[in-house]
Scaffold this motif. Structure first.
Motif, PDB file in Angstrom:
ATOM      1  N   ILE A 233       0.864  -1.182   0.000  1.00  0.00           N
ATOM      2  CA  ILE A 233       0.000   0.000   0.000  1.00  0.00           C
ATOM      3  C   ILE A 233       0.898   1.229   0.000  1.00  0.00           C
ATOM      4  O   ILE A 233       1.791   1.363   0.841  1.00  0.00           O
ATOM      5  N   ILE A 234       0.645   2.127  -0.946  1.00  0.00           N
ATOM      6  CA  ILE A 234       1.545   3.253  -1.154  1.00  0.00           C
ATOM      7  C   ILE A 234       0.775   4.555  -1.001  1.00  0.00           C
ATOM      8  O   ILE A 234      -0.329   4.706  -1.534  1.00  0.00           O
ATOM      9  N   SER A 235       1.361   5.501  -0.263  1.00  0.00           N
ATOM     10  CA  SER A 235       0.744   6.815  -0.128  1.00  0.00           C
ATOM     11  C   SER A 235       1.821   7.890  -0.154  1.00  0.00           C
ATOM     12  O   SER A 235       3.014   7.597  -0.214  1.00  0.00           O
ATOM     13  N   SER A 236       1.366   9.147  -0.094  1.00  0.00           N
ATOM     14  CA  SER A 236       2.258  10.286  -0.349  1.00  0.00           C
ATOM     15  C   SER A 236       2.021  11.408   0.648  1.00  0.00           C
ATOM     16  O   SER A 236       0.912  11.938   0.726  1.00  0.00           O
ATOM     17  N   PHE A 237       3.048  11.775   1.394  1.00  0.00           N
ATOM     18  CA  PHE A 237       2.951  12.949   2.249  1.00  0.00           C
ATOM     19  C   PHE A 237       2.828  14.213   1.397  1.00  0.00           C
ATOM     20  O   PHE A 237       2.209  15.190   1.801  1.00  0.00           O
ATOM     21  N   GLY A 238       3.454  14.192   0.223  1.00  0.00           N
ATOM     22  CA  GLY A 238       3.401  15.347  -0.660  1.00  0.00           C
ATOM     23  C   GLY A 238       1.981  15.701  -1.048  1.00  0.00           C
ATOM     24  O   GLY A 238       1.583  16.869  -1.042  1.00  0.00           O
ATOM     25  N   LYS A 239       1.175  14.684  -1.404  1.00  0.00           N
ATOM     26  CA  LYS A 239      -0.216  14.916  -1.774  1.00  0.00           C
ATOM     27  C   LYS A 239      -1.043  15.352  -0.556  1.00  0.00           C
ATOM     28  O   LYS A 239      -1.869  16.251  -0.631  1.00  0.00           O
ATOM     29  N   THR A 240      -0.816  14.701   0.575  1.00  0.00           N
ATOM     30  CA  THR A 240      -1.625  14.951   1.764  1.00  0.00           C
ATOM     31  C   THR A 240      -1.367  16.319   2.365  1.00  0.00           C
ATOM     32  O   THR A 240      -2.295  16.994   2.820  1.00  0.00           O
ATOM     33  N   TYR A 241      -0.104  16.751   2.369  1.00  0.00           N
ATOM     34  CA  TYR A 241       0.255  17.986   3.064  1.00  0.00           C
ATOM     35  C   TYR A 241       0.636  19.133   2.131  1.00  0.00           C
ATOM     36  O   TYR A 241       1.241  20.109   2.567  1.00  0.00           O
ATOM     37  N   HIS A 242       0.304  19.017   0.836  1.00  0.00           N
ATOM     38  CA  HIS A 242       0.544  20.085  -0.141  1.00  0.00           C
ATOM     39  C   HIS A 242       2.029  20.396  -0.310  1.00  0.00           C
ATOM     40  O   HIS A 242       2.418  21.556  -0.463  1.00  0.00           O
ATOM     41  N   VAL A 243       2.867  19.378  -0.291  1.00  0.00           N
ATOM     42  CA  VAL A 243       4.312  19.570  -0.450  1.00  0.00           C
ATOM     43  C   VAL A 243       4.850  18.550  -1.463  1.00  0.00           C
ATOM     44  O   VAL A 243       5.761  17.768  -1.159  1.00  0.00           O
ATOM     45  N   THR A 244       4.307  18.570  -2.667  1.00  0.00           N
ATOM     46  CA  THR A 244       4.679  17.556  -3.647  1.00  0.00           C
ATOM     47  C   THR A 244       6.172  17.592  -3.976  1.00  0.00           C
ATOM     48  O   THR A 244       6.752  16.563  -4.313  1.00  0.00           O
ATOM     49  N   GLY A 245       6.789  18.762  -3.873  1.00  0.00           N
ATOM     50  CA  GLY A 245       8.212  18.866  -4.187  1.00  0.00           C
ATOM     51  C   GLY A 245       9.133  18.240  -3.156  1.00  0.00           C
ATOM     52  O   GLY A 245      10.324  18.079  -3.417  1.00  0.00           O
ATOM     53  N   TRP A 246       8.611  17.880  -2.005  1.00  0.00           N
ATOM     54  CA  TRP A 246       9.441  17.232  -1.000  1.00  0.00           C
ATOM     55  C   TRP A 246       9.742  15.780  -1.359  1.00  0.00           C
ATOM     56  O   TRP A 246      10.725  15.225  -0.891  1.00  0.00           O
TER      57      TRP A 246
END
Length: 395
Positions: A233-246
């Motif tokens: 299962i894969i998720s993204s802090f970038g998508k969740t917290y508006h920091v896609t460039g991280w």
């Protein structure tokens, strides 16, 4: 005497059919023409200042060297707690959660860990454009199964027909990019039944997990024990917290799968940005930001859809993610140009109207028939959306 330069050695491309992505192409075109960019999927607004402060504090506290290969323990524990609270499945933070350099790296690493030469991997088209190249680079064979053409929902009869003794894995994505559909509990149960007597693994791309609308719940694979037992299962802090460039994400998987994942992870990335991991771990102690995300993006969705209501663009349902797809068939001003197809429309829209979008055909290897659907991203400031809507209503 001037020496003759030696010719550059030629190589056989690993991805001979791959060029510049449509996202880069359309963003460059938008910049060239000063268009409002609703194409590439990233916010044009800032993240919570408290998250920046948490990362800054981590830097000042000296968290600037390599962390553990699998990720900062506090962040892995925070992820495990979130999944347990929201989806009812307890992953062990030390052996079943791995922090990654974004979701794309997580998907690629999972494929490298499980796919051997000639193994088949099923993808459901339209789909995120990294899936197929990642499978090919892993030595696998891409098996493309179309989603239902009218609804973009999974067609289980076609998925079943595509399964062979060589099938190693299936990649699914919900909430779905680009169509904005969200899998139901019944569909997840159908998938579990389909895979029950097989050794097929599942890669579940859940990067938009906190963007599900109208009171519906995200049906994570973690909610279904049969599926969780065979899944990354894969998720993204970038998508969740508006920091896609991280470029920070995570993968949750049973210990046996995580062991194989980490064997590859330690050599293709090794580890991930340390202060950002500590900052995210601190920020995640308060769940409000991700719990409020569905309402935050539903307001933007509703604002954008209300603005499109008076246009020639026919809106498709938007159940989740931060994308809105539209049918362009009734846009007479484009038809009058004599051009056809969604990509030509997006290029015309960017140059002549001043709004950039992404053609649905970019998510399909070999589109069949007329392509009349394009995707807008509404993860933008209200001012940006207002500017774009004023132009789109003139179509």
């Amino acid at each position: 005497m001037t020496a003759t330069p030696s010719p550059t050695p030629q190589i056989d491309s690993r991805l001979p059919q791959v060029g510049t992505t449509i996202f880069s192409t359309m963003s460059a075109l938008a910049q060239q023409h000063g268009a409002v960019n609703l194409g590439q999927g990233f916010p044009d607004f800032a993240c919570d200042p408290a998250l920046i402060e948490a990362v800054h504090a981590a830097m000042l506290q000296g968290h600037n060297q390599y962390p553990m290969m699998s990720g900062v323990p506090a962040l892995r524990e925070a992820v495990a707690n979130k999944i347990a609270t929201l989806y009812g499945h307890r992953y062990q933070a030390d052996s079943e959660i791995t922090i990654t350099a974004g979701a794309t790296q997580a998907i690629f690493t999972a494929l490298l860990a499980i796919v051997h030469a000639g193994d088949e991997v099923i993808i459901l088209e339209p789909c995120y454009d990294s899936y197929a190249p990642n499978i090919e680079l892993s030595g696998g064979v891409v098996v493309r199964v179309p989603l239902d053409a009218a609804s973009f929902r999974p067609d289980f009869a076609r998925i079943k027909a595509a399964i062979t003794p060589r099938t190693r894995a299936i990649i699914i994505n919900s909430p779905h990019n680009p169509s904005a559909t969200v899998w139901t509990a019944e569909e997840m149960a159908q998938l579990a039944a389909l895979l029950r007597d097989t050794d097929i693994l599942l890669i579940s791309d859940e990067v938009y997990e906190h963007m599900v609308f109208d009171g519906a719940a995200h049906q994570s694979v973690a909610c279904f024990p049969e599926l969780a037992a065979r899944s990354f299962i894969i998720s993204s802090f970038g998508k969740t917290y508006h920091v896609t460039g991280w470029k920070v994400g995570y993968v949750a998987a049973p210990a046996s799968l995580s062991r194989e994942f980490r064997k590859v992870h330690q050599y293709n990335v090794f580890t991930v940005n340390t202060p950002m991991q500590f900052g995210l771990a601190s920020f995640m102690q308060q769940p409000t930001p991700y719990l409020e995300l569905p309402a935050f993006y539903q307001r933007k969705r509703d604002f954008f859809r209300a603005g499109l209501a008076g246009s020639k663009l026919r809106m498709l349902p938007c159940e989740g993610s931060y994308f809105q797809c539209v049918d362009i068939s009734e846009v007479a001003s484009f038809a009058a140009t004599g051009q056809q197809g969604d990509q030509a429309f997006c290029e015309w829209l960017t140059r002549e109207v001043g709004v950039a979008a992404i053609p649905m055909s970019a998510f399909i290897a070999k589109p069949e028939g007329p392509q009349n659907i394009v995707r807008f991203c509404f993860a933008k400031r209200d001012e940006t959306l207002t500017q774009a809507l004023a132009l789109l209503r003139e179509l």
